[in-house]
Structure formats: C-alpha cells, structure tokens
Design a protein around this motif. Structure first.
Motif, PDB file in Angstrom:
ATOM      1  N   LEU A   1       0.818  -1.213   0.000  1.00 46.55           N
ATOM      2  CA  LEU A   1       0.000   0.000   0.000  1.00 46.55           C
ATOM      3  C   LEU A   1       0.853   1.265   0.000  1.00 46.55           C
ATOM      4  N   GLU A   2       1.933   1.253   0.761  1.00 43.18           N
ATOM      5  CA  GLU A   2       2.835   2.406   0.784  1.00 43.18           C
ATOM      6  C   GLU A   2       3.463   2.625  -0.594  1.00 43.18           C
ATOM      7  N   TYR A   3       3.876   1.543  -1.224  1.00 47.14           N
ATOM      8  CA  TYR A   3       4.471   1.638  -2.561  1.00 47.14           C
ATOM      9  C   TYR A   3       3.454   2.179  -3.558  1.00 47.14           C
ATOM     10  N   HIS A   4       2.248   1.651  -3.523  1.00 46.38           N
ATOM     11  CA  HIS A   4       1.210   2.107  -4.442  1.00 46.38           C
ATOM     12  C   HIS A   4       0.823   3.559  -4.155  1.00 46.38           C
ATOM     13  N   GLN A   5       0.879   3.956  -2.895  1.00 50.53           N
ATOM     14  CA  GLN A   5       0.578   5.346  -2.547  1.00 50.53           C
ATOM     15  C   GLN A   5       1.616   6.287  -3.178  1.00 50.53           C
ATOM     16  N   LYS A   6       2.887   5.896  -3.161  1.00 55.61           N
ATOM     17  CA  LYS A   6       3.936   6.704  -3.802  1.00 55.61           C
ATOM     18  C   LYS A   6       3.658   6.836  -5.299  1.00 55.61           C
TER      19      LYS A   6
ATOM     20  N   LEU B   1       0.742   6.594  -6.742  1.00 52.52           N
ATOM     21  CA  LEU B   1      -0.455   7.428  -6.908  1.00 52.52           C
ATOM     22  C   LEU B   1      -0.116   8.910  -6.822  1.00 52.52           C
ATOM     23  N   LEU B   2       0.800   9.257  -5.932  1.00 50.84           N
ATOM     24  CA  LEU B   2       1.222  10.655  -5.823  1.00 50.84           C
ATOM     25  C   LEU B   2       1.886  11.128  -7.110  1.00 50.84           C
ATOM     26  N   LYS B   3       2.652  10.258  -7.743  1.00 51.12           N
ATOM     27  CA  LYS B   3       3.256  10.605  -9.035  1.00 51.12           C
ATOM     28  C   LYS B   3       2.185  10.760 -10.108  1.00 51.12           C
ATOM     29  N   LEU B   4       1.147   9.929 -10.029  1.00 48.43           N
ATOM     30  CA  LEU B   4       0.055   9.993 -11.003  1.00 48.43           C
ATOM     31  C   LEU B   4      -0.739  11.288 -10.886  1.00 48.43           C
ATOM     32  N   VAL B   5      -0.807  11.842  -9.687  1.00 47.27           N
ATOM     33  CA  VAL B   5      -1.525  13.100  -9.507  1.00 47.27           C
ATOM     34  C   VAL B   5      -0.881  14.188 -10.349  1.00 47.27           C
ATOM     35  N   ASN B   6       0.439  14.207 -10.371  1.00 48.36           N
ATOM     36  CA  ASN B   6       1.168  15.215 -11.137  1.00 48.36           C
ATOM     37  C   ASN B   6       1.244  14.888 -12.621  1.00 48.36           C
ATOM     38  N   ASN B   7       1.172  13.606 -12.955  1.00 43.94           N
ATOM     39  CA  ASN B   7       1.269  13.211 -14.355  1.00 43.94           C
ATOM     40  C   ASN B   7       0.357  12.001 -14.603  1.00 43.94           C
ATOM     41  N   PRO B   8      -0.895  12.254 -14.939  1.00 45.36           N
ATOM     42  CA  PRO B   8      -1.852  11.157 -15.118  1.00 45.36           C
ATOM     43  C   PRO B   8      -1.575  10.255 -16.323  1.00 45.36           C
TER      44      PRO B   8
ATOM     45  N   ILE C   1       0.669  -1.014 -12.640  1.00 53.01           N
ATOM     46  CA  ILE C   1       1.227  -1.608 -11.422  1.00 53.01           C
ATOM     47  C   ILE C   1       0.196  -1.583 -10.301  1.00 53.01           C
ATOM     48  N   ILE C   2      -0.448  -0.443 -10.154  1.00 51.24           N
ATOM     49  CA  ILE C   2      -1.440  -0.295  -9.082  1.00 51.24           C
ATOM     50  C   ILE C   2      -2.659  -1.167  -9.348  1.00 51.24           C
ATOM     51  N   GLU C   3      -3.167  -1.119 -10.580  1.00 51.53           N
ATOM     52  CA  GLU C   3      -4.354  -1.893 -10.937  1.00 51.53           C
ATOM     53  C   GLU C   3      -4.159  -3.394 -10.723  1.00 51.53           C
TER      54      GLU C   3
ATOM     55  N   GLY D   1      -1.890  -4.791  -8.714  1.00 52.74           N
ATOM     56  CA  GLY D   1      -1.384  -5.136  -7.386  1.00 52.74           C
ATOM     57  C   GLY D   1       0.048  -5.650  -7.395  1.00 52.74           C
ATOM     58  N   ILE D   2       0.867  -5.092  -8.270  1.00 51.97           N
ATOM     59  CA  ILE D   2       2.256  -5.535  -8.411  1.00 51.97           C
ATOM     60  C   ILE D   2       3.101  -4.912  -7.305  1.00 51.97           C
ATOM     61  N   SER D   3       3.964  -5.708  -6.713  1.00 52.67           N
ATOM     62  CA  SER D   3       4.807  -5.235  -5.606  1.00 52.67           C
ATOM     63  C   SER D   3       6.028  -4.493  -6.130  1.00 52.67           C
ATOM     64  N   GLU D   4       6.675  -3.773  -5.242  1.00 59.30           N
ATOM     65  CA  GLU D   4       7.879  -3.038  -5.606  1.00 59.30           C
ATOM     66  C   GLU D   4       8.981  -3.992  -6.062  1.00 59.30           C
ATOM     67  N   GLN D   5       9.094  -5.138  -5.404  1.00 61.66           N
ATOM     68  CA  GLN D   5      10.110  -6.119  -5.790  1.00 61.66           C
ATOM     69  C   GLN D   5       9.828  -6.678  -7.180  1.00 61.66           C
ATOM     70  N   GLU D   6       8.572  -6.922  -7.490  1.00 62.88           N
ATOM     71  CA  GLU D   6       8.212  -7.399  -8.827  1.00 62.88           C
ATOM     72  C   GLU D   6       8.539  -6.356  -9.888  1.00 62.88           C
ATOM     73  N   VAL D   7       8.358  -5.089  -9.563  1.00 64.96           N
ATOM     74  CA  VAL D   7       8.690  -4.021 -10.508  1.00 64.96           C
ATOM     75  C   VAL D   7      10.202  -3.949 -10.691  1.00 64.96           C
ATOM     76  N   LYS D   8      10.949  -4.081  -9.607  1.00 65.69           N
ATOM     77  CA  LYS D   8      12.416  -4.097  -9.721  1.00 65.69           C
ATOM     78  C   LYS D   8      12.864  -5.263 -10.594  1.00 65.69           C
ATOM     79  N   ASN D   9      12.250  -6.421 -10.393  1.00 66.49           N
ATOM     80  CA  ASN D   9      12.571  -7.594 -11.219  1.00 66.49           C
ATOM     81  C   ASN D   9      12.227  -7.335 -12.686  1.00 66.49           C
TER      82      ASN D   9
END
Length: 111
Positions: A13-18, A20-27, A35-37, A39-47
């Motif tokens: 949730l914390e990762y997705h919140q970060k 989302l904050l980026k999406l506010v500035n650039n939709p 990633i949010i839709e 439910g992908i984790s930060e580790q999965e994104v790094k991979n």
C-alpha cells in the motif's frame, strides 16, 4: 492474518501510494497505473526493470550478430512477467511512458 502478511500488505500500500502521488502530477504514467491496478509489488517491478535491462542487452548483442527476428526474446519476456500482467498491456503501458522504448517497439511486432 499473521504479522508478516500484514506487513507485506502495508508495504504494498505504501508503494502504491507513492505511485499514486506521481500519477496526480502526471496522469499519463500508464505503467504506474498498471502496477497499481494489478497489485504488483515493488520487488516485482524491480525484477521487471532488471528483466528489461537484460533483454535490451541480449537484443543489442543479437542485432550486432545480424539477427532481425526476436521472437525467442519476446517469448522469454512474456513468460517472465508476473502472472497478473499480460504482455500486450505491459508493452503498451511502457511505450506510453517511454520505458525501454526500443525494446518495446521491437516486441510490439509480435503481439
């Protein structure tokens, strides 16, 4: 639900919140939305980013050797994605966000 599972969910949730904050500035950050839709984790994104970097290197090496078809790389890419992601939507999202553009343009040919 045990503490470990709860901690994982909070971190997600914390990762997705970060994101989302980026999406506010650039939709138009389609990959972040995906990633949010899904439910992908930060580790999965790094991979995923590591996978794309490896694919870029492999493709460059193959191009230097004269290869023009990259369907084996595309297949490897597709099977390495998290199960919740579909190849076509990942490629489209990456292209719209200009992530690994050269790689994704070549992979788009195999959709």
């Amino acid at each position: 639900m045990d503490e470990r599972e709860l901690l994982k969910r909070i971190q997600l949730l914390e990762y997705h919140q970060k994101l989302l904050l980026k999406l506010v500035n650039n939709p138009k950050l389609e990959f972040n939305k995906l990633i949010i839709e899904k439910g992908i984790s930060e580790q999965e994104v790094k991979n995923f980013f590591k996978l794309c970097e490896e694919m870029c290197k492999k493709m460059e090496a193959q191009k230097a050797e004269g290869f023009v078809y990259f369907s084996p790389l595309f297949d490897e890419f597709s099977t390495s994605l998290p199960l919740t992601l579909q190849t076509e939507e990942v490629i489209q999202a990456c292209l719209s966000q200009n992530l690994f553009e050269s790689l994704m343009l070549d992979f788009k040919k195999y959709i």
